[in-house]
Design a protein around this motif. Structure first.
Motif, PDB file in Angstrom:
ATOM      1  N   GLY A  92      -4.343  10.837  -6.718  1.00 37.37           N
ATOM      2  CA  GLY A  92      -2.913  10.891  -6.417  1.00 37.37           C
ATOM      3  C   GLY A  92      -2.553  12.032  -5.496  1.00 37.37           C
ATOM      4  O   GLY A  92      -1.956  11.837  -4.442  1.00 37.37           O
TER       5      GLY A  92
ATOM      6  N   ASP B 262       2.110   1.758  -3.510  1.00 37.80           N
ATOM      7  CA  ASP B 262       0.996   2.161  -4.369  1.00 37.80           C
ATOM      8  C   ASP B 262       0.654   3.632  -4.168  1.00 37.80           C
ATOM      9  O   ASP B 262       0.409   4.374  -5.130  1.00 37.80           O
ATOM     10  N   SER B 263       0.625   4.069  -2.900  1.00 32.58           N
ATOM     11  CA  SER B 263       0.307   5.458  -2.593  1.00 32.58           C
ATOM     12  C   SER B 263       1.376   6.395  -3.150  1.00 32.58           C
ATOM     13  O   SER B 263       1.058   7.414  -3.787  1.00 32.58           O
TER      14      SER B 263
ATOM     15  N   ARG C 215       6.739   6.052   2.422  1.00 30.14           N
ATOM     16  CA  ARG C 215       6.661   6.528   1.040  1.00 30.14           C
ATOM     17  C   ARG C 215       7.791   7.484   0.682  1.00 30.14           C
ATOM     18  O   ARG C 215       7.983   7.815  -0.494  1.00 30.14           O
TER      19      ARG C 215
ATOM     20  N   SER D  12       0.815  -1.215   0.000  1.00 32.01           N
ATOM     21  CA  SER D  12       0.000   0.000   0.000  1.00 32.01           C
ATOM     22  C   SER D  12       0.848   1.265   0.000  1.00 32.01           C
ATOM     23  O   SER D  12       0.493   2.260  -0.642  1.00 32.01           O
ATOM     24  N   ALA D  13       1.977   1.271   0.725  1.00 34.30           N
ATOM     25  CA  ALA D  13       2.822   2.463   0.761  1.00 34.30           C
ATOM     26  C   ALA D  13       3.401   2.758  -0.616  1.00 34.30           C
ATOM     27  O   ALA D  13       3.436   3.907  -1.064  1.00 34.30           O
TER      28      ALA D  13
ATOM     29  N   ASP E  28      -2.027  14.084  -0.297  1.00 34.97           N
ATOM     30  CA  ASP E  28      -2.288  12.855  -1.049  1.00 34.97           C
ATOM     31  C   ASP E  28      -3.793  12.659  -1.195  1.00 34.97           C
ATOM     32  O   ASP E  28      -4.586  13.126  -0.378  1.00 34.97           O
ATOM     33  N   ASP E  29      -4.161  12.000  -2.272  1.00 37.10           N
ATOM     34  CA  ASP E  29      -5.558  11.768  -2.598  1.00 37.10           C
ATOM     35  C   ASP E  29      -5.685  10.370  -3.167  1.00 37.10           C
ATOM     36  O   ASP E  29      -5.007  10.029  -4.144  1.00 37.10           O
ATOM     37  N   GLU E  30      -6.526   9.554  -2.558  1.00 36.21           N
ATOM     38  CA  GLU E  30      -6.621   8.148  -2.942  1.00 36.21           C
ATOM     39  C   GLU E  30      -7.065   7.980  -4.392  1.00 36.21           C
ATOM     40  O   GLU E  30      -6.607   7.069  -5.088  1.00 36.21           O
ATOM     41  N   ARG E  31      -7.904   8.873  -4.871  1.00 41.43           N
ATOM     42  CA  ARG E  31      -8.444   8.735  -6.227  1.00 41.43           C
ATOM     43  C   ARG E  31      -7.556   9.377  -7.280  1.00 41.43           C
ATOM     44  O   ARG E  31      -7.317   8.799  -8.352  1.00 41.43           O
TER      45      ARG E  31
ATOM     46  N   SER F 262       1.234   6.540  -6.974  1.00 40.99           N
ATOM     47  CA  SER F 262       0.098   7.326  -7.426  1.00 40.99           C
ATOM     48  C   SER F 262       0.407   8.819  -7.345  1.00 40.99           C
ATOM     49  O   SER F 262       0.080   9.592  -8.264  1.00 40.99           O
ATOM     50  N   MET F 263       1.055   9.248  -6.257  1.00 43.78           N
ATOM     51  CA  MET F 263       1.438  10.648  -6.117  1.00 43.78           C
ATOM     52  C   MET F 263       2.449  11.047  -7.182  1.00 43.78           C
ATOM     53  O   MET F 263       2.362  12.133  -7.769  1.00 43.78           O
TER      54      MET F 263
END
Length: 326
Positions: free
Chosen positions: A50, A18-19, A81, A15-16, A45-48, A22-23
């Motif tokens: 980035g 992936d986050s 991250r 998950s780290a 940060d924004d899950e949808r 995405s950013m």
């Protein structure tokens, strides 16, 4: 560049990662618009999406944008991250106004990228292969020489990571390659085949599925400069010169690289195809000593060197700093 077994340590996923990825993808897309806007901005940060725009004084900021400089991480060092952002934000900071050319090679402890027969399978490990795919996803074009295509028959896509595949560029001034390699047949991403203008027949526009572009014959450095001008004219602000040793050395000798990444693997080959080869200096004090950072990638060690170091950032590149890529 080399075609390794496409496996990586478990630290490359989760998950780290992936986050952070995405950013980074969002940051790379936003850079040009932010540079044109010309003012500092803060992002969370924004899950949808980035990242999301924040007020300047927000305590939730994870990224900061500064015109003329680019991205900076606001994450604390212990954040899982953080290291991924630190490695790739210099790439994401490049814009049309401030383009970037990065070279990369994976080599053995004794400085070879392949055996004498050309075998480069497993010089570097899976973590570095994932790194190559990330670099492709963040760049507009990936460049390889004819020797790399002949030896590895690469795909040069981003199949191991989320993100778009770049324009695939094959530099073959002497037009040695046949149209049977995957880059010319697979249609996985657009491909540009660059050869001497004198070797392009009248009316010829493609070799296989690859578009043909002609350049003037000359010294290798002059030909490399023509390639960059051609790619900049096509809107490629971020260019990744992935291999092989001759091609990366040519761009480096001609002072066309802004950054150079060398992944060193714990293997001794003894003899073979060399990595970087430049015109030698008579005195060691005349040799280049670029600012650099060091990242662990599984069993490999990546030196990320800044070749055209700006004076205002020179002190921020700390030689010997070792980070572990998640």
């Amino acid at each position: 560049m080399s075609s390794k077994t496409e496996t990586a340590s478990i630290q490359q996923y989760g998950s780290a990662v992936d986050s952070a990825w995405s950013m980074l993808r969002a940051a790379s897309v936003l850079a040009d618009g932010l540079e044109r806007e010309g003012r500092a901005q803060m992002f969370g940060d924004d899950e949808r999406h980035g990242v999301r725009l924040l007020p300047a004084d927000s305590p939730d900021a994870v990224l900061a944008w500064s015109p003329g400089t680019g991205w900076e991480s606001r994450l604390p060092p212990h954040d899982p991250r953080s290291e991924l952002l630190n490695l790739y934000l210099p790439i994401c900071s490049a814009t049309s106004a401030r383009p970037l050319t990065v070279g990369h090679l994976g080599q053995s402890l004794d400085g070879f990228i392949a055996t004498p027969s050309g075998d480069s399978h497993t010089v570097t490990g899976g973590d570095n292969i994932v790194h190559l795919h990330r670099m492709r996803a963040l760049c507009d074009a990936v460049v390889v020489g004819a020797g790399t295509v002949a030896a590895d028959d690469p795909q040069l896509t981003t199949r191991l990571v989320p993100g778009p595949s770049p324009l695939r560029v094959v530099l073959d001034p002497g037009r040695r390659l046949m149209p049977t390699f995957r880059l010319f047949t697979d249609l996985e991403a657009p491909t540009l085949y660059i050869c001497a203008r004198s070797r392009v027949s009248p009316g010829e526009s493609h070799m296989g599925s690859a578009a043909i572009a002609g350049i003037d014959s000359g010294r290798p450095g002059d030909e490399a400069a023509q390639v960059l001008r051609l790619l900049r004219a096509r809107g490629c602000a971020r260019v990744f010169v992935e291999g092989g040793g001759v091609t990366v050395s040519t761009f480096l000798e001609a002072n066309l690289l802004d950054r150079l990444q060398i992944a060193i693997a714990p293997v001794l080959i003894g003899d073979g195809r060399p990595a970087i080869r430049l015109t030698p200096q008579a005195r060691l004090r005349d040799c280049r000593r670029p600012g650099y950072r060091v990242f662990r990638m599984g069993g490999d060690v990546l030196f990320d060197c800044e070749l055209n170091l700006r004076a205002e950032t020179a002190e921020s590149v700390v030689p010997g700093t070792v980070s572990r890529i998640i």
